[in-house]
Scaffold this motif. Structure first.
Motif, PDB file in Angstrom:
ATOM      1  N   TYR A  87       0.850  -1.186   0.000  1.00  0.00           N
ATOM      2  CA  TYR A  87       0.000   0.000   0.000  1.00  0.00           C
ATOM      3  C   TYR A  87       0.887   1.238   0.000  1.00  0.00           C
ATOM      4  O   TYR A  87       1.766   1.373   0.850  1.00  0.00           O
ATOM      5  N   MET A 134       6.924   7.363  -0.422  1.00  0.00           N
ATOM      6  CA  MET A 134       7.964   7.956  -1.266  1.00  0.00           C
ATOM      7  C   MET A 134       8.567   9.193  -0.634  1.00  0.00           C
ATOM      8  O   MET A 134       9.458   9.814  -1.218  1.00  0.00           O
ATOM      9  N   GLY A 135       8.064   9.608   0.525  1.00  0.00           N
ATOM     10  CA  GLY A 135       8.623  10.815   1.130  1.00  0.00           C
ATOM     11  C   GLY A 135       7.587  11.468   2.014  1.00  0.00           C
ATOM     12  O   GLY A 135       6.399  11.128   1.950  1.00  0.00           O
ATOM     13  N   LEU A 139       0.309  13.424  -1.636  1.00  0.00           N
ATOM     14  CA  LEU A 139      -0.133  13.604  -3.020  1.00  0.00           C
ATOM     15  C   LEU A 139      -1.616  13.278  -3.056  1.00  0.00           C
ATOM     16  O   LEU A 139      -2.169  12.722  -2.116  1.00  0.00           O
TER      17      LEU A 139
HETATM   18  C1  4G3 Z   1      -3.163   7.116   1.956  1.00  0.00           C
HETATM   19  C2  4G3 Z   1       1.417   8.094  -0.931  1.00  0.00           C
HETATM   20  C3  4G3 Z   1      -2.978   7.385   0.608  1.00  0.00           C
HETATM   21  C4  4G3 Z   1      -3.403   8.137   2.856  1.00  0.00           C
HETATM   22  C5  4G3 Z   1       0.054   8.307  -1.209  1.00  0.00           C
HETATM   23  C6  4G3 Z   1      -3.235   9.698   1.036  1.00  0.00           C
HETATM   24  C7  4G3 Z   1       1.713  10.454  -0.784  1.00  0.00           C
HETATM   25  C8  4G3 Z   1       2.263   9.176  -0.724  1.00  0.00           C
HETATM   26  C9  4G3 Z   1      -3.023   8.685   0.147  1.00  0.00           C
HETATM   27  C10 4G3 Z   1      -3.425   9.427   2.396  1.00  0.00           C
HETATM   28  C11 4G3 Z   1      -0.402   9.592  -1.238  1.00  0.00           C
HETATM   29  C12 4G3 Z   1       3.712   8.986  -0.435  1.00  0.00           C
HETATM   30  C13 4G3 Z   1      -2.808   8.977  -1.291  1.00  0.00           C
HETATM   31  N1  4G3 Z   1       0.429  10.632  -1.042  1.00  0.00           N
HETATM   32  N2  4G3 Z   1       4.344   9.938   0.227  1.00  0.00           N
HETATM   33  N3  4G3 Z   1      -1.727   9.900  -1.443  1.00  0.00           N
HETATM   34  O1  4G3 Z   1       4.249   7.964  -0.801  1.00  0.00           O
HETATM   35  O2  4G3 Z   1      -3.596  10.424   3.279  1.00  0.00           O
END
Ligand code: 4G3
Length: 240
Positions: A87, A134-135, A139
């Protein structure tokens, strides 16, 4: 490696998967992909995938049932390839070279792309093997992180990279940043390429590059430098 991507926006992946290194890896039969729109696993007339969170927090969450059905179908189809369900979430463990390397040794990965404020916790608790980020930023969806994961993992699968783009030359491969790089011309806007690089003296060049790598890493990424330094001293002390 088989990547199964569970997303509400399969078309976002088209450009990335049909380009450059990933495309070549596909053509060589080293990786393959399947895109699954988990909206197809809804059972109501409106094909609803999101709902309000209990507890009254703002925003919307992905409902558990369509996701559970989609993941179960994927796990079932891929069961001969022991799939791990990943996930993509800001709550996950940060993706590093080492983590990408260990993922590249799996036979198959199911990548789950969430949206809105995320997904129902029961999916994370009972269906997800690994949470990866990813950080430290948010997003609007997990698709871009999934693409970054696919790219970084694919590059580390044996046979994917040719000699011209080999992983051992990559920044972070050995835990240090790459040294400064130069290409022609020798003089650009009155700035010369460092003399040692055009000397043809390979030993001096390697030595200079290693020094530069260390200096750059110390200056720009003291966290990486600390880890590298610890690892070096551990290795040295275990030689006795
Ligand atoms: C889960 C991953 C998913 C919770 C997903 C938002 C940034 C990353 C999402 C949530 C994401 C990352 C979808 N944003 N830093 N957005 O890897 O609050």
């Amino acid at each position: 490696m088989f990547f199964e991507i569970l997303t509400l926006f399969p078309s976002m992946f088209e450009g990335v998967l049909s380009d450059s290194i990933i495309k070549r890896a596909c053509d060589k039969g080293l990786v393959s992909f399947r895109l699954v729109d988990f909206r197809d696993f809804t059972e109501d007339k409106h094909r609803t995938v999101d709902d309000y969170p209990y507890g009254g927090s703002p925003g919307m969450l992905i409902k558990p049932a369509p996701l559970a059905r989609a993941i179960t179908a994927s796990k079932d189809r891929l069961k001969a390839m022991a799939p791990k369900t990943v996930y993509l979430t800001p709550q996950g463990e940060l993706l590093t070279h080492d983590k990408a390397k260990s993922l590249s040794e799996e036979q198959s990965l199911i990548l789950l792309c969430g949206h809105y404020q995320g997904i129902d916790q029961r999916i994370i608790d009972h269906y997800v093997d690994l949470e990866i980020s990813m950080g430290d930023y948010v997003l609007s969806g997990g698709e871009i992180p999934a693409m970054a994961l696919i790219d970084s993992v694919t590059r580390l699968i044996p046979g994917v990279l040719g000699n011209n783009d080999s992983a051992p030359g990559d920044s972070l491969y050995n835990g240090l940043l790459s040294p400064p790089q130069y290409t022609r011309p020798e003089v650009f806007e009155n700035k010369r390429v460092p003399e040692v690089l055009i000397s043809g003296h390979h030993e001096n060049i390697r030595k200079w590059q290693k020094e530069q790598s260390i200096a750059m890493t110390k200056a720009k990424r003291p966290d990486l430098w600390e880890r590298y330094f610890k690892k070096q001293t551990e290795q040295k002390s275990s030689e006795f």
